[in-house]
Design a protein around this motif. Structure first.
Motif, PDB file in Angstrom:
ATOM      1  N   THR A   3     138.263  26.317  -6.767  1.00  6.66           N
ATOM      2  CA  THR A   3     137.179  26.930  -7.769  1.00  6.66           C
ATOM      3  C   THR A   3     136.207  27.026  -6.383  1.00  6.66           C
ATOM      4  N   LYS A   4     135.117  28.455  -5.648  1.00  4.75           N
ATOM      5  CA  LYS A   4     134.583  28.584  -5.132  1.00  4.75           C
ATOM      6  C   LYS A   4     133.217  28.272  -5.978  1.00  4.75           C
ATOM      7  N   GLN A   5     132.173  28.269  -5.139  1.00  4.61           N
ATOM      8  CA  GLN A   5     131.122  27.884  -4.875  1.00  4.61           C
ATOM      9  C   GLN A   5     130.360  28.988  -5.970  1.00  4.61           C
ATOM     10  N   THR A   6     129.649  29.338  -7.038  1.00  4.51           N
ATOM     11  CA  THR A   6     129.011  30.352  -7.661  1.00  4.51           C
ATOM     12  C   THR A   6     127.713  30.072  -8.563  1.00  4.51           C
ATOM     13  N   PRO A   7     126.824  30.687  -7.968  1.00  7.86           N
ATOM     14  CA  PRO A   7     126.028  30.493  -8.756  1.00  7.86           C
ATOM     15  C   PRO A   7     126.484  31.241 -10.521  1.00  7.86           C
ATOM     16  N   PRO A   8     125.431  30.460 -11.330  1.00  9.07           N
ATOM     17  CA  PRO A   8     125.617  30.687 -12.594  1.00  9.07           C
ATOM     18  C   PRO A   8     125.011  32.540 -12.876  1.00  9.07           C
ATOM     19  N   GLU A   9     123.851  32.631 -12.459  1.00 10.83           N
ATOM     20  CA  GLU A   9     123.657  33.975 -12.639  1.00 10.83           C
ATOM     21  C   GLU A   9     124.056  35.430 -12.152  1.00 10.83           C
ATOM     22  N   ASP A  10     124.142  34.696 -10.664  1.00 13.36           N
ATOM     23  CA  ASP A  10     125.898  35.772 -10.009  1.00 13.36           C
ATOM     24  C   ASP A  10     126.949  35.935 -10.931  1.00 13.36           C
ATOM     25  N   VAL A  12     126.746  35.120 -14.092  1.00 14.78           N
ATOM     26  CA  VAL A  12     126.523  36.185 -15.509  1.00 14.78           C
ATOM     27  C   VAL A  12     126.427  37.660 -15.398  1.00 14.78           C
ATOM     28  N   ASN A  13     125.545  38.241 -13.960  1.00 12.35           N
ATOM     29  CA  ASN A  13     125.936  39.730 -13.552  1.00 12.35           C
ATOM     30  C   ASN A  13     126.693  40.414 -13.251  1.00 12.35           C
ATOM     31  N   ARG A  14     127.589  39.727 -12.748  1.00 12.38           N
ATOM     32  CA  ARG A  14     129.043  40.041 -13.020  1.00 12.38           C
ATOM     33  C   ARG A  14     129.675  40.392 -13.940  1.00 12.38           C
ATOM     34  N   TYR A  15     129.628  39.677 -14.932  1.00 12.63           N
ATOM     35  CA  TYR A  15     130.188  39.565 -16.252  1.00 12.63           C
ATOM     36  C   TYR A  15     129.781  40.509 -16.586  1.00 12.63           C
ATOM     37  N   LEU A  16     128.245  40.347 -16.829  1.00 11.41           N
ATOM     38  CA  LEU A  16     127.796  41.998 -17.183  1.00 11.41           C
ATOM     39  C   LEU A  16     128.346  43.256 -16.998  1.00 11.41           C
ATOM     40  N   LYS A  17     128.058  43.320 -15.671  1.00 11.59           N
ATOM     41  CA  LYS A  17     128.878  44.585 -15.051  1.00 11.59           C
ATOM     42  C   LYS A  17     130.162  45.217 -14.687  1.00 11.59           C
ATOM     43  N   ARG A  18     130.634  44.305 -15.368  1.00 13.46           N
ATOM     44  CA  ARG A  18     131.932  44.304 -15.788  1.00 13.46           C
ATOM     45  C   ARG A  18     131.960  44.829 -17.302  1.00 13.46           C
ATOM     46  N   LYS A  19     131.279  44.709 -18.280  1.00 11.43           N
ATOM     47  CA  LYS A  19     131.110  44.899 -19.394  1.00 11.43           C
ATOM     48  C   LYS A  19     130.718  46.150 -19.717  1.00 11.43           C
ATOM     49  N   GLU A  20     129.723  46.310 -19.030  1.00 11.09           N
ATOM     50  CA  GLU A  20     129.134  47.822 -19.397  1.00 11.09           C
ATOM     51  C   GLU A  20     129.532  49.181 -19.066  1.00 11.09           C
ATOM     52  N   ALA A  21     131.030  49.192 -18.697  1.00 13.74           N
ATOM     53  CA  ALA A  21     131.678  50.261 -18.948  1.00 13.74           C
ATOM     54  C   ALA A  21     132.018  50.325 -19.703  1.00 13.74           C
ATOM     55  N   HIS A  22     132.853  49.400 -21.145  1.00 13.82           N
ATOM     56  CA  HIS A  22     133.149  49.630 -22.028  1.00 13.82           C
ATOM     57  C   HIS A  22     132.778  49.256 -23.314  1.00 13.82           C
ATOM     58  N   VAL A  23     131.080  49.002 -22.922  1.00 13.90           N
ATOM     59  CA  VAL A  23     130.698  49.025 -24.421  1.00 13.90           C
ATOM     60  C   VAL A  23     129.360  49.133 -24.472  1.00 13.90           C
ATOM     61  N   GLN A  86     135.744  32.861 -19.820  1.00  9.52           N
ATOM     62  CA  GLN A  86     137.102  33.789 -19.262  1.00  9.52           C
ATOM     63  C   GLN A  86     136.985  33.946 -18.508  1.00  9.52           C
ATOM     64  N   PHE A  87     135.896  35.072 -17.548  1.00  7.51           N
ATOM     65  CA  PHE A  87     135.631  35.652 -17.032  1.00  7.51           C
ATOM     66  C   PHE A  87     136.153  34.781 -15.498  1.00  7.51           C
ATOM     67  N   CYS A  88     135.041  33.988 -15.747  1.00  6.39           N
ATOM     68  CA  CYS A  88     134.913  33.201 -14.598  1.00  6.39           C
ATOM     69  C   CYS A  88     136.132  32.351 -13.810  1.00  6.39           C
ATOM     70  N   GLU A  89     136.736  32.460 -15.137  1.00  5.11           N
ATOM     71  CA  GLU A  89     138.035  31.741 -14.957  1.00  5.11           C
ATOM     72  C   GLU A  89     139.110  32.807 -13.702  1.00  5.11           C
ATOM     73  N   THR A  90     138.478  33.851 -13.769  1.00  3.82           N
ATOM     74  CA  THR A  90     139.787  34.946 -13.087  1.00  3.82           C
ATOM     75  C   THR A  90     138.642  35.353 -11.400  1.00  3.82           C
ATOM     76  N   ILE A  91     137.500  35.186 -11.156  1.00  3.30           N
ATOM     77  CA  ILE A  91     136.828  34.558  -9.919  1.00  3.30           C
ATOM     78  C   ILE A  91     137.062  33.796  -9.180  1.00  3.30           C
ATOM     79  N   GLN A  92     137.146  32.747 -10.381  1.00  2.00           N
ATOM     80  CA  GLN A  92     137.488  31.371  -9.194  1.00  2.00           C
ATOM     81  C   GLN A  92     136.167  30.301  -9.363  1.00  2.00           C
TER      82      GLN A  92
END
Length: 335
Positions: A3-10, A12-23, A86-92
């Motif tokens: 796993t990689k060091q990942t700030p929670p806010e970062d 979340v922002n990546r997760y919402l950006k991914r979802k933005e296109a299809h919800v 589950q998304f966080c798993e995909t970005i390690q």
């Protein structure tokens, strides 16, 4: 996989950006709201790296959330958190398989049903007050159409000037996702809703005297408009919370022993803090209940508000046992 060091806010922002296109924007807002609460929880516990989020942290977040919200709300939040993990798993950012350890809040059937409802008597008092002191105002139109039509906020926002047929009179709901006003059930939500001549007169007076001459960013002319264009969901909600606060329509008397002159809930944008105010959806429940109590057939009511009979019975018809018994009286036969 490491796993990689990942700030929670970062994350979340990546997760919402991914979802933005299809919800939808509303769904994205719900995701954002749930995950904002999750970020608040992590910040309170000084968790700054997603690698420190384990199943126990998430379970304790559920406990923390249940202290403030109903189980049905917590369930929705936990579903979002589980999908986020589950998304966080995909970005390690977290170990693979962590989402499988996330337990979504269980609710019983009673918890699934919201009892917030505006009664016919309350709606009548509110509309009388608006008709006398705020006639044909934006607030009057919002409360009038939500109550008389039993429609969703999305339906109200979707109305253009051309969707009001003064002659019939009726409002015509159309699904226009390409220009920012989708309906919940898409084309299946399209319908014409007949309104009374009295209600139509108020709408006409609003158009002629109060409605700003504006277009939205797509060049359409919204019926329910402010000087900024099409009225937002937030603005509609604020108007409903304020107008349904008891002291707004009962002569300034507070049933909760608060002083209306100093009560925070009487201020614009804070009316949701009043124990007696309700959300726009409570008007939809109230209309359905009042229509059924008045003898309007279930299929007619369901078609008018775009709702199946099963959903109507389970979530919207708030008639008491006595009221439902009276509805059946005329159909009884001595056998």
């Amino acid at each position: 996989m490491r796993t990689k060091q990942t700030p929670p806010e970062d994350a979340v922002n990546r997760y919402l950006k991914r979802k933005e296109a299809h919800v939808s924007k509303k769904t994205l807002y719900n995701y954002d709201t749930a995950l904002t609460r999750f970020l608040e929880y992590l910040e309170e516990r000084n968790i700054t790296d997603m690698r420190d989020v384990d199943s126990d942290v998430i379970a304790r977040f559920e406990e923390w959330r249940l202290d403030d919200v109903k189980p049905i709300t917590c369930r929705n939040d936990m579903r979002t958190v589980k999908n986020f993990i589950q998304f966080c798993e995909t970005i390690q950012a977290v170990p693979v398989g962590l989402h499988e350890l996330v337990n979504v809040t269980k609710v019983n059937e009673d918890d699934e049903i919201c009892d917030d409802v505006l009664t016919r008597e309350e709606a009548t008092a509110i509309l009388d007050r608006l008709g006398k002191y705020d006639y044909a105002s934006l607030r009057h139109i919002i409360l009038l159409l939500l109550w008389k039509c039993g429609m969703r906020i999305g339906g109200l926002r979707a109305l253009d000037l051309g969707d009001f047929d003064e002659g019939r009179p009726a409002v015509e709901l159309r699904h226009r996702p390409e220009s920012g006003t989708p309906l919940k059930r898409k084309d299946h939500s399209e319908r014409d809703v007949i309104i009374t001549p009295e209600a139509a007169e108020v709408v006409t007076d609003f158009i002629n005297d109060q409605r700003p001459d504006v277009e939205d960013k797509h060049g359409r002319k919204p019926l329910v408009a402010t000087k900024h264009g099409r009225t937002s969901r937030t603005t509609i909600t604020k108007h409903v919370y304020l107008a349904t606060s008891p002291c707004f329509y009962n002569g300034g008397k507070c049933p909760f022993d608060r002083d209306p002159d100093t009560c925070e809930a009487t201020q614009w944008g804070h009316a949701s803090k009043c124990p007696g105010s309700v959300s726009p959806h409570a008007l939809r429940r109230g209309y359905v209940t009042a229509a059924r109590n008045a003898g309007q057939p279930k299929d007619v009511t369901g078609d008018r508000v775009n709702m199946s009979g099963k959903i109507l019975d389970k979530h919207y018809d708030k008639g008491s046992h006595d009221e439902k018994a009276e509805r059946r009286r005329d159909y009884l036969r001595d056998i």
